[in-house]
Design an enzyme around this catalytic site. Structure first.
Site, PDB file in Angstrom:
ATOM      1  N   SER A  60      36.878  70.052  69.510  1.00  0.00           N
ATOM      2  CA  SER A  60      38.280  69.795  69.194  1.00  0.00           C
ATOM      3  C   SER A  60      39.135  69.884  70.467  1.00  0.00           C
ATOM      4  CB  SER A  60      38.707  70.766  68.093  1.00  0.00           C
ATOM      5  OG  SER A  60      39.983  70.457  67.602  1.00  0.00           O
ATOM      6  N   ASP A 114      37.707  62.999  59.302  1.00  0.00           N
ATOM      7  CA  ASP A 114      38.471  63.956  60.113  1.00  0.00           C
ATOM      8  C   ASP A 114      39.962  63.657  59.985  1.00  0.00           C
ATOM      9  OD1 ASP A 114      39.698  65.427  62.175  1.00  0.00           O
ATOM     10  OD2 ASP A 114      37.971  65.208  63.503  1.00  0.00           O
ATOM     11  N   HIS A 151      36.858  67.662  60.175  1.00  0.00           N
ATOM     12  CA  HIS A 151      37.059  68.168  61.537  1.00  0.00           C
ATOM     13  C   HIS A 151      36.082  69.310  61.840  1.00  0.00           C
ATOM     14  CE1 HIS A 151      39.414  68.103  65.198  1.00  0.00           C
ATOM     15  NE2 HIS A 151      39.599  69.414  65.147  1.00  0.00           N
TER      16      HIS A 151
END
Ligand code: MLT
Length: 202
Positions: free
Chosen positions: A103, A153, A184
């Protein structure tokens, strides 16, 4: 002292590339050590804590909103991270690492690849998106990059992971981009694919 709070675990397997572990928003330098040990048992692990705080949550660069980055800060922080990696390599006597970023950590790794490609031997980018709207001119010379994205996501639109993939490929990286039926969060498939990919590194 080195410029980032970090943890370092020496490697026990000679020849395994060291991993530079880069956590997501709200993580810290301990978060990804188990992931690193799973992806490459015996590899040296270098794990810094992001120096930006967002409501108390560590990150690697400032953002104005979810998915809207302060790009001057992205550039500045990526170079700071590059300098930290150089310092840490001298201190610990390790080779150029393969970044493993999740991320926000994947996004700073992508920026570092594009701004200072020589710092990294390659990268695993979990849930990454294009970090800069102006693509830096980089020579990635077939550097291996694995991008794993999530089909569902809510934070990373497919167009933004595809754009990163094409920027890295255009700059000469050897990119494998796989989109998994995931959100995610990381899934078991992410871990398995990343482990196989790391095992196949030269
Ligand atoms: C970022 O800010 O880098 C992305 O929005 C991912 C995140 O950290 O949530």
């Amino acid at each position: 002292t080195l410029s980032f709070t970090h943890r370092f675990q020496p490697g026990s397997t000679s020849g395994a590339a060291p991993l530079l572990l880069l956590h997501g928003t709200g993580g810290d330098e301990s978060d990804l050590l188990p992931l690193g040990a799973t992806l490459s048992p015996g590899a040296a692990l270098l794990s810094p804590r992001g120096q930006v705080l967002e409501h108390g949550m560590p990150r690697f660069f400032r953002r104005l909103a979810e998915g809207v980055f302060d790009e001057d800060d992205v550039r500045r922080r990526a170079l700071e991270l590059g300098a930290f990696v150089s310092q840490a390599r001298q201190r610990y006597g390790i080779a150029a690492p393969v970044a493993v970023g999740y991320s926000n950590g994947a996004n700073i790794a992508a920026a570092l690849l594009l701004l200072q490609p020589e710092v990294l031997a390659g990268a695993v980018l979990f849930r990454a998106m294009v970090p800069l709207s102006q693509t830096p001119v980089a020579q990635l010379k077939r550097k291996p990059v694995l991008m794993l994205s999530g089909l569902a996501d809510p934070i990373v639109p497919a167009s933004k992971s595809a754009k990163l993939c094409s920027e890295l490929s255009n700059a000469g990286a050897d990119v494998t981009h796989t989109t998994l039926p995931a959100g995610h969060q990381l899934s078991q498939a992410d871990i398995a694919l990343a482990r196989d990919w790391v095992a196949g590194l030269p």
